[in-house]
Scaffold this active site. Structure first.
Site, PDB file in Angstrom:
ATOM      1  N   SER A 214       0.671  -1.182  -0.083  1.00 54.61           N
ATOM      2  CA  SER A 214      -0.017  -0.016  -0.068  1.00 54.61           C
ATOM      3  C   SER A 214       0.814   1.189   0.153  1.00 54.61           C
ATOM      4  O   SER A 214       0.393   2.341  -0.584  1.00 54.61           O
ATOM      5  CB  SER A 214      -0.815   0.079   1.356  1.00 54.61           C
TER       6      SER A 214
ATOM      7  N   SER B 181       7.006   6.569  11.658  1.00 50.80           N
ATOM      8  CA  SER B 181       8.370   7.165  11.698  1.00 50.80           C
ATOM      9  C   SER B 181       8.729   6.881   9.996  1.00 50.80           C
ATOM     10  O   SER B 181       8.771   5.629   9.429  1.00 50.80           O
ATOM     11  CB  SER B 181       9.389   6.687  12.463  1.00 50.80           C
TER      12      SER B 181
ATOM     13  N   ASP C  54      15.620  -0.375  12.031  1.00 47.29           N
ATOM     14  CA  ASP C  54      14.767   0.595  12.662  1.00 47.29           C
ATOM     15  C   ASP C  54      15.494   1.573  13.452  1.00 47.29           C
ATOM     16  O   ASP C  54      14.954   2.042  14.563  1.00 47.29           O
ATOM     17  CB  ASP C  54      13.428   0.038  13.499  1.00 47.29           C
TER      18      ASP C  54
ATOM     19  N   HIS D 277       8.330   2.988   9.219  1.00 42.26           N
ATOM     20  CA  HIS D 277       8.106   2.109  10.436  1.00 42.26           C
ATOM     21  C   HIS D 277       6.713   2.406  11.173  1.00 42.26           C
ATOM     22  O   HIS D 277       6.753   3.888  11.505  1.00 42.26           O
ATOM     23  CB  HIS D 277       9.274   2.138  11.397  1.00 42.26           C
TER      24      HIS D 277
ATOM     25  N   ASN E  59      13.183   4.104   5.100  1.00 40.48           N
ATOM     26  CA  ASN E  59      12.056   3.242   5.711  1.00 40.48           C
ATOM     27  C   ASN E  59      11.084   3.660   6.229  1.00 40.48           C
ATOM     28  O   ASN E  59      11.306   5.078   6.972  1.00 40.48           O
ATOM     29  CB  ASN E  59      12.922   1.837   6.579  1.00 40.48           C
TER      30      ASN E  59
ATOM     31  N   MET F 140      11.021  -7.267   4.488  1.00 42.35           N
ATOM     32  CA  MET F 140      11.033  -7.885   6.184  1.00 42.35           C
ATOM     33  C   MET F 140      12.497  -8.361   6.144  1.00 42.35           C
ATOM     34  O   MET F 140      12.761  -9.518   7.269  1.00 42.35           O
ATOM     35  CB  MET F 140      10.000  -8.969   6.273  1.00 42.35           C
ATOM     36  N   ARG F 141      13.486  -7.901   5.617  1.00 43.22           N
ATOM     37  CA  ARG F 141      14.761  -8.304   6.008  1.00 43.22           C
ATOM     38  C   ARG F 141      15.800  -7.186   6.047  1.00 43.22           C
ATOM     39  O   ARG F 141      15.722  -6.340   5.824  1.00 43.22           O
ATOM     40  CB  ARG F 141      15.465  -9.160   4.853  1.00 43.22           C
TER      41      ARG F 141
HETATM   42  C1  GRF Z   1       3.862  -0.733   6.756  1.00 40.73           C
HETATM   43  O1  GRF Z   1       3.198  -0.690   8.161  1.00 40.73           O
HETATM   44  C2  GRF Z   1       5.265   0.005   7.147  1.00 40.73           C
HETATM   45  O2  GRF Z   1       5.279   0.766   8.206  1.00 40.73           O
HETATM   46  C3  GRF Z   1       6.030  -1.480   7.527  1.00 40.73           C
HETATM   47  O3  GRF Z   1       5.378  -2.401   6.638  1.00 40.73           O
HETATM   48  C4  GRF Z   1       4.156  -1.978   6.458  1.00 40.73           C
HETATM   49  C5  GRF Z   1       3.934  -2.218   5.285  1.00 40.73           C
HETATM   50  O4  GRF Z   1       2.673  -2.023   4.628  1.00 40.73           O
HETATM   51  N1  GRF Z   1       7.366  -1.210   7.553  1.00 40.73           N
HETATM   52  P1  GRF Z   1       2.389  -2.014   2.993  1.00 40.73           P
HETATM   53  O5  GRF Z   1       3.015  -3.405   2.241  1.00 40.73           O
HETATM   54  O6  GRF Z   1       3.014  -0.822   2.223  1.00 40.73           O
HETATM   55  O7  GRF Z   1       0.902  -2.045   2.750  1.00 40.73           O
END
Ligand code: GRF
Length: 230
Positions: free
Chosen positions: A14, A137, A146, A110, A108, A91-92
């Site tokens: 998203s 953030s 992070d 968060h 990034n 996620m890495r």
């Molecule tokens: C978001 O909540 C972002 O803050 C976190 O991962 C999520 C990714 O959401 N790091 P999307 O895939 O962009 O919908």
């Protein structure tokens, strides 16, 4: 100066959609050159394909180790001509050589007010802790998770009746505004790093960027530095 973005994502996408919408709407001076993923089934890939954006996806488990996978990522990103890397639900952790290759050009997002609640379960952790205020953030990426210098943060209250879903819906709505804003500041070369602090330089039309705030029946929010048209 226009940004050429390579985005790394493992999930829904998203944020990448929101960034692309701002590019298409002429509010973000950038081009999305490539979307890469370590999760070949991630929904983000179909969203990118639907917009005509090239994608590259491989399961990282097919590679000998993190360095081997990150070397391939870096090679693909260089080929794409990208000058900036956007992490959106990737996620890495990135290898130090990768972070060094794009120093000051990797961002990034968060879903918490760092340094509170780092890690993959930030929304659930804030709820379980009983935090009354949490948020989002956008930060530069360094070698730790992070951890890099914060560019912009949005704060919002946690309501007594919040579920993870209701809280994350409000968090996502703010993410979709502050990430494109941070990227536009990067495009305008307005982000000056002084140690851990990010100073926002004045824009052509903006001498100062005060915080932005709002309130709806669904909740209040506060963004600092403020939003400029996002
Ligand atoms: C978001 O909540 C972002 O803050 C976190 O991962 C999520 C990714 O959401 N790091 P999307 O895939 O962009 O919908």
């Amino acid at each position: 100066m226009s940004l050429t973005i390579a985005a790394l994502a493992s999930g829904t996408g998203s944020n990448i959609e929101a960034i692309c919408a701002c590019i298409e709407g002429g509010r973000l001076d950038a081009r999305m050159a490539l979307v890469l993923s370590n999760a070949p089934e991630a929904p983000v890939l179909d969203k990118a394909r639907a917009r005509g954006i090239p994608v590259w996806a491989r399961d990282h488990k097919e590679y000998a180790d993190r360095v081997a996978f990150d070397q391939e990522l870096l090679a693909r990103i260089r080929e794409s001509g990208a000058d900036c890397v956007v992490l959106a639900g990737y996620m890495r952790l990135l290898s130090p050589f990768f972070v060094g290759a794009f120093a000051g050009r990797i961002l990034n997002i968060h879903p918490a007010l760092l340094p509170a609640f780092p890690g993959a379960r930030a929304g659930a952790d804030a709820l379980a802790y009983g935090a009354r205020i949490t948020g989002v953030s956008v930060h530069f990426v360094d070698e730790s998770m992070d951890n890099g210098p914060v560019i912009i943060q949005a704060a919002l209250p946690v309501h007594d009746h919040d579920t993870l879903e209701s809280l994350m819906a409000r968090i996502h709505a703010l993410e979709h505004r502050i990430y494109p804003q941070a990227l536009q500041w990067l495009a305008e070369k307005r982000l000056l790093l002084e140690g851990r602090r990010v100073i926002l330089l004045p824009g052509r039309e903006t001498r100062e960027t005060p915080y932005t705030h709002g309130a709806k029946s669904s909740g209040a929010w506060l963004v600092s530095p403020g939003l400029e048209g996002f």
